[in-house]
Design an enzyme around this catalytic site. Structure first.
Site, short mmCIF file in Angstrom:
data_model
loop_
_atom_site.label_atom_id
_atom_site.label_comp_id
_atom_site.label_asym_id
_atom_site.label_seq_id
_atom_site.Cartn_x
_atom_site.Cartn_y
_atom_site.Cartn_z
CG ASP A 154 36.30 36.14 38.98
OD1 ASP A 154 35.94 37.22 39.46
OD2 ASP A 154 37.01 36.07 37.96
CG HIS A 155 36.11 39.47 44.48
ND1 HIS A 155 37.33 39.60 43.87
CD2 HIS A 155 35.67 40.73 44.68
CE1 HIS A 155 37.62 40.88 43.74
NE2 HIS A 155 36.64 41.59 44.21
CG HIS A 189 38.23 40.22 38.82
ND1 HIS A 189 37.93 39.05 39.48
CD2 HIS A 189 39.13 40.85 39.61
CE1 HIS A 189 38.61 38.99 40.61
NE2 HIS A 189 39.35 40.07 40.70
C1 BG6 Z 1 41.51 41.70 43.20
C2 BG6 Z 1 42.87 42.17 42.74
O1 BG6 Z 1 41.21 40.44 42.64
O2 BG6 Z 1 40.54 42.63 42.80
C3 BG6 Z 1 43.17 43.55 43.29
O3 BG6 Z 1 43.87 41.25 43.17
C4 BG6 Z 1 42.06 44.51 42.96
O4 BG6 Z 1 44.40 44.04 42.78
C5 BG6 Z 1 40.71 43.91 43.36
O5 BG6 Z 1 42.30 45.71 43.66
C6 BG6 Z 1 39.58 44.79 42.91
O6 BG6 Z 1 38.40 44.31 43.47
P1 BG6 Z 1 37.21 45.26 43.81
O7 BG6 Z 1 36.16 44.36 44.38
O8 BG6 Z 1 37.71 46.28 44.79
O9 BG6 Z 1 36.81 45.90 42.52
#
Ligand code: BG6
Length: 491
Positions: A181-182, A244
């Site tokens: 979950d990045h 997230h």
């Molecule tokens: C991803 C989603 O997991 O997270 C995207 O699939 C989204 O739709 C993105 O834009 C948002 O990540 P960050 O790091 O740009 O906030």
């Protein structure tokens, strides 16, 4: 912790994620000298091409997306350790080829290297690849560590997540599995734990006695771009809330862990998820709002609505916005509403957690004409303007006792004066080191789906009118009704 000698295999190496995030992250790790001396990268995707052609693909991706201007020596050094295999994910012969290459690289380096498999393909291939790794005898080695890093989405609902898990656990031990979950790799998300557990002054008020409500926002200004194929099947709830946003919620609500060890932290997080009762259909009607963007503005330009996006069916009911009210049913949080909202094409990009404290019990200054006494609000901003801000009531200079809110702020940019690593840099490095704290455990992912599943089902069954909001706006008005008597923070 040093990073052990590793051969990292990326399945889906020509895909969007590898291009924008994984390859640039590897470059930045190389730049910082964080990669082990013995390191190999094997790129895998369906197209056949020679190593050099893939190196060119990787070179371009790094040049375009790395957070720093690539240094030619570092870049070429990294690319010299890159190999490529054209692959049919369902064909055992492909895995044999991969195994031969891995063994060749082991021999070249004078001994076995850890084997990390990173699954960044379309999710339907995850179970196929995992099973095939076992069939090819690539899932375990007594002499080195073998790991499987799995991108999101881990399933599309509770049932499919369980099915995927049953395949995964048949092939790997939980300690070999790293679910991404990045958001957990973001410095500012980790700072939620630092903020709560490295400071003494907030913990005494961090509960239902002092906190009125919590708002978690993940707003984006961009639309779905070219991702209609994926997004129209997913929608905002699956795309951002299930993973997230619920992760952010667990970090705000968890009890202090005894240590930062993976299972200690994950044990506390999963307890929070288990304390959220999955909503009934009636609760879904009252406590959720979904909506779709219509034409409007994106970055100063006129843009069409979601239904006009290329690849989106004219009658799509996929939500690009979701707002949800949840409650964590335990002693600390009972009765505190927690509001989540996310959407594409909103006014601006902002990810933040706003903790709204209760008003003071008695206002001593009222009779003296005070104005603007507002309850304290603590805002943890993940992006942009990363930092923490606390609103306080302060006396307006002058002869009368008039009050207005002011902000006390900590900003990452000015406090540390250094560029934070990208989430994927931290996550790739942690996975290679076998450090799992910032990855989600199976029970967390399933608990997340258990909360989201009834909402998906109730939304599917509801054929009523879908709310809409103009592109570039702050979202649908129905979301204001959801949060009443509270108010969303302005976007
Ligand atoms: C991803 C989603 O997991 O997270 C995207 O699939 C989204 O739709 C993105 O834009 C948002 O990540 P960050 O790091 O740009 O906030």
């Amino acid at each position: 912790l040093p990073v052990p000698a590793t051969t990292l295999t990326i399945f889906g190496a020509t895909g969007d994620l590898a291009h924008r995030k994984l390859l640039p992250a590897l470059y930045n790790l190389a730049h910082e000298g964080a990669l082990p001396e013995r390191f190999n990268l094997i790129g895998i995707s369906r197209r056949e091409m020679p190593d050099d052609e893939f190196r060119e693909v990787a070179r371009n991706a790094i040049k375009q997306y790395s957070r720093r201007e690539p240094d030619a020596t570092v870049l070429e050094g990294l690319l010299s350790r890159v190999r490529y295999v054209g692959f049919d994910f369902a064909d055992v012969e492909s895995y044999k080829k991969l195994k031969t290459l891995i063994e060749e690289l082991d021999e070249d380096g004078g001994g076995k290297l850890n084997r990390d498999f990173y699954l960044s393909t379309a999710p339907e291939f995850f179970p196929v690849i995992v099973k095939a790794l076992k069939d090819a005898d690539l899932n375990y080695d007594p002499d080195v560590d073998v790991r499987c890093i799995i991108e999101k989405p881990f399933g599309v609902d509770l049932e499919s997540a369980r099915e995927l898990q049953s395949v995964v656990e048949h092939v790997f031990r939980e300690s070999q599995v790293y679910r991404i979950d990045h958001y957990l790799g973001k410095e500012t998300v980790q700072n939620v734990m630092a903020f709560r557990f490295a400071n003494f002054m907030f913990e005494p008020v961090w509960n239902r006695n002092y906190i009125e409500n919590i708002q978690i926002t993940a707003a984006e200004d961009i639309g779905i771009g070219t991702r209609a194929g994926y997004y129209d099947q997913a929608g905002a709830l699956r795309d951002l809330v299930q993973n997230h946003m619920l992760q952010l919620l667990t970090l705000v609500c968890m009890e202090p862990p005894a240590s930062f060890e993976a299972d200690k932290v994950r044990d506390e997080k999963v307890k929070v998820l288990h304390a959220i009762t999955p909503p009934t259909p009636e609760e879904v009607r009252q406590c959720t709002v979904r909506a779709q963007y219509t034409a409007g503005d994106e970055g100063g330009e006129d843009v069409g609505g979601y239904l006009e996006e290329e690849g989106v069916p004219d009658d799509s009911r996929t939500e690009t916005y979701a707002a949800i009210k949840l409650e964590v049913h335990n002693w600390r949080w009972a009765g505190v509403p927690i509001y989540l909202r996310t959407g594409k094409r909103l006014t601006r990009k902002v990810t933040e957690i706003a903790v709204q404290l209760k008003p003071v019990p008695h206002l001593a200054f009222q009779s003296q004409g005070s104005v603007g006494v507002q309850p304290n609000q603590l805002v943890l901003t993940m992006q942009p303007n990363e930092g923490v801000s606390l609103s306080l009531g302060a006396k307006i200079p002058g002869s009368s006792m008039r009050i207005r809110p002011v902000n006390m702020e900590f900003l990452y940019g000015s406090a540390f004066m250094s560029q934070s690593p990208e989430a994927y840099e931290r996550l790739i490095m942690d996975a290679m080191r076998g450090e799992a704290t910032l990855f989600t455990r199976n029970d967390e992912v399933l608990a997340q789906w258990a909360i989201i599943d009834p909402i998906l089902k109730a939304w599917d069954a509801d054929k009523g009118k879908l709310h809409t909001y103009e592109s570039g706006s702050a979202g649908p008005t129905a979301a204001d009704e959801l949060i009443a008597p509270h108010k969303w923070r302005g976007l």
